[in-house]
Design a protein around this motif. Structure first.
Motif, mmCIF file in Angstrom:
data_model
loop_
_atom_site.group_PDB
_atom_site.id
_atom_site.type_symbol
_atom_site.label_atom_id
_atom_site.label_comp_id
_atom_site.label_asym_id
_atom_site.label_seq_id
_atom_site.Cartn_x
_atom_site.Cartn_y
_atom_site.Cartn_z
ATOM 1 N N VAL A 233 -0.677 1.376 7.763
ATOM 2 C CA VAL A 233 -0.283 2.460 6.863
ATOM 3 C C VAL A 233 -0.858 3.788 7.345
ATOM 4 C CG1 VAL A 233 -0.428 3.349 4.503
ATOM 5 C CG2 VAL A 233 -0.069 0.915 4.893
ATOM 6 N N THR B 252 -5.326 8.466 -6.334
ATOM 7 C CA THR B 252 -4.080 7.746 -6.062
ATOM 8 C C THR B 252 -4.282 6.250 -6.319
ATOM 9 O OG1 THR B 252 -4.425 7.079 -3.748
ATOM 10 C CG2 THR B 252 -3.772 9.357 -4.137
ATOM 11 N N GLY C 237 -4.289 -0.818 -3.302
ATOM 12 C CA GLY C 237 -3.636 -1.597 -2.255
ATOM 13 C C GLY C 237 -4.591 -1.968 -1.133
ATOM 14 N N ILE D 77 0.837 -1.200 0.000
ATOM 15 C CA ILE D 77 0.000 0.000 0.000
ATOM 16 C C ILE D 77 0.871 1.249 0.000
ATOM 17 C CG2 ILE D 77 -1.739 1.315 1.273
ATOM 18 C CD1 ILE D 77 -2.766 -1.355 2.402
ATOM 19 N N ALA D 78 1.906 1.243 0.839
ATOM 20 C CA ALA D 78 2.812 2.392 0.906
ATOM 21 C C ALA D 78 3.554 2.581 -0.411
ATOM 22 C CB ALA D 78 3.799 2.214 2.057
ATOM 23 N N GLN E 267 -3.246 4.066 -4.137
ATOM 24 C CA GLN E 267 -3.192 3.381 -2.843
ATOM 25 C C GLN E 267 -4.500 2.696 -2.468
ATOM 26 O OE1 GLN E 267 -1.101 6.689 -0.659
ATOM 27 N NE2 GLN E 267 0.225 4.996 -0.024
ATOM 28 N N LEU F 285 2.607 1.863 -3.386
ATOM 29 C CA LEU F 285 1.719 2.425 -4.403
ATOM 30 C C LEU F 285 1.598 3.940 -4.275
ATOM 31 C CD1 LEU F 285 -1.073 -0.318 -4.473
ATOM 32 C CD2 LEU F 285 0.571 0.210 -6.287
ATOM 33 N N GLY F 286 2.009 4.467 -3.135
ATOM 34 C CA GLY F 286 2.009 5.912 -2.946
ATOM 35 C C GLY F 286 3.118 6.610 -3.699
ATOM 36 N N LEU G 33 2.181 8.531 2.011
ATOM 37 C CA LEU G 33 0.985 8.711 1.204
ATOM 38 C C LEU G 33 1.373 9.283 -0.144
ATOM 39 C CD1 LEU G 33 -1.452 10.163 3.893
ATOM 40 C CD2 LEU G 33 -1.201 7.789 3.135
ATOM 41 N N SER G 34 0.496 9.142 -1.101
ATOM 42 C CA SER G 34 0.786 9.596 -2.456
ATOM 43 C C SER G 34 1.230 11.061 -2.443
ATOM 44 C CB SER G 34 -0.463 9.430 -3.327
ATOM 45 O OG SER G 34 -0.165 9.710 -4.668
ATOM 46 N N TRP H 33 -9.979 3.798 4.724
ATOM 47 C CA TRP H 33 -9.230 2.610 4.290
ATOM 48 C C TRP H 33 -9.411 1.443 5.258
ATOM 49 C CZ3 TRP H 33 -3.643 4.530 2.713
ATOM 50 C CH2 TRP H 33 -3.755 5.345 1.581
#
Length: 199
Positions: free
Chosen positions: A75, A50, A55, A31-32, A52, A34-35, A86-87, A107
């Motif tokens: 996260v 984003t 994820g 997940i992180a 995320q 994907l940011g 974060l993104s 989330w």
């Protein structure tokens, strides 16, 4: 050692717990990661698109409700304590009090709901095509509807706009989120085909 030896049971639980921790940490890292993809801000409300949330959908769809929720929560906590995961390299409590704060908090229940539907419904569907649809629906319900249910009112309050305006603004995210839900479903079906006990 007998099959019902308490020591043997402790060993199994210890191994399972270790695996749970590892899987949760790996999914939180996904997940992180994907940011890293830069966010795309849409509209005037300042809420970015984003990757995320993909994820978050994967966390529930791959790991089930508890581990998926914990991965998302990890996260969120790390972001709120200041890590720029974060993104767009964002992090810190300021994010919570901005227009995206509700989506971020969403989330956690989002991953939980995806995981519940994945484990108790989607994974039990026999046909591959129908299972893919079921996982996609699970991702939409948890990864879109639940997150929006938290994010839209939050944005309305923070931005000082009517709830309807916030909801209309969120419509810009729907096409991308639907694509992410389908992608999460395809990945989940493929992974579960090879690792049937993952959920």
């Amino acid at each position: 050692m007998s099959p019902i030896d308490p020591a043997a049971g402790r060993g199994v639980r210890s191994t399972t717990t270790t695996l749970d921790v590892v899987l949760t940490a790996v999914m939180a890292a996904v997940i992180a990661a994907l940011g890293v993809v830069p966010p795309i801000t849409v509209g005037v409300l300042g809420v970015p698109i984003t990757l995320q949330t993909l994820g978050v959908m994967l966390a529930g769809a791959l790991l089930g409700p508890v581990r998926g929720m914990l991965a998302a929560a990890l996260v969120v906590v790390l972001a709120l304590v200041g890590l720029p995961i974060l993104s767009g390299g964002r992090g810190g409590l300021g994010v919570l009090f901005g227009p995206t704060g509700g989506y971020l908090l969403g989330w956690v229940p989002g991953a939980l709901v995806v995981g519940l539907l994945a484990r108790y419904w989607a994974a039990r569907v026999r046909s591959t095509a129908a299972r893919t649809v079921a996982f996609a629906v699970s991702a939409v319900v948890g990864g879109v509807l639940v997150i929006y249910a938290v994010g839209i009112p939050w944005t309305a309050v923070v931005a000082g706009v009517r709830l309807g305006v916030s909801a209309v603004g969120a419509l810009a995210f729907v096409p991308g989120d639907l694509v992410k839900a389908v992608l999460a479903a395809v990945i989940a079906v493929g992974v579960h085909r090879g690792y049937r006990k993952l959920l």
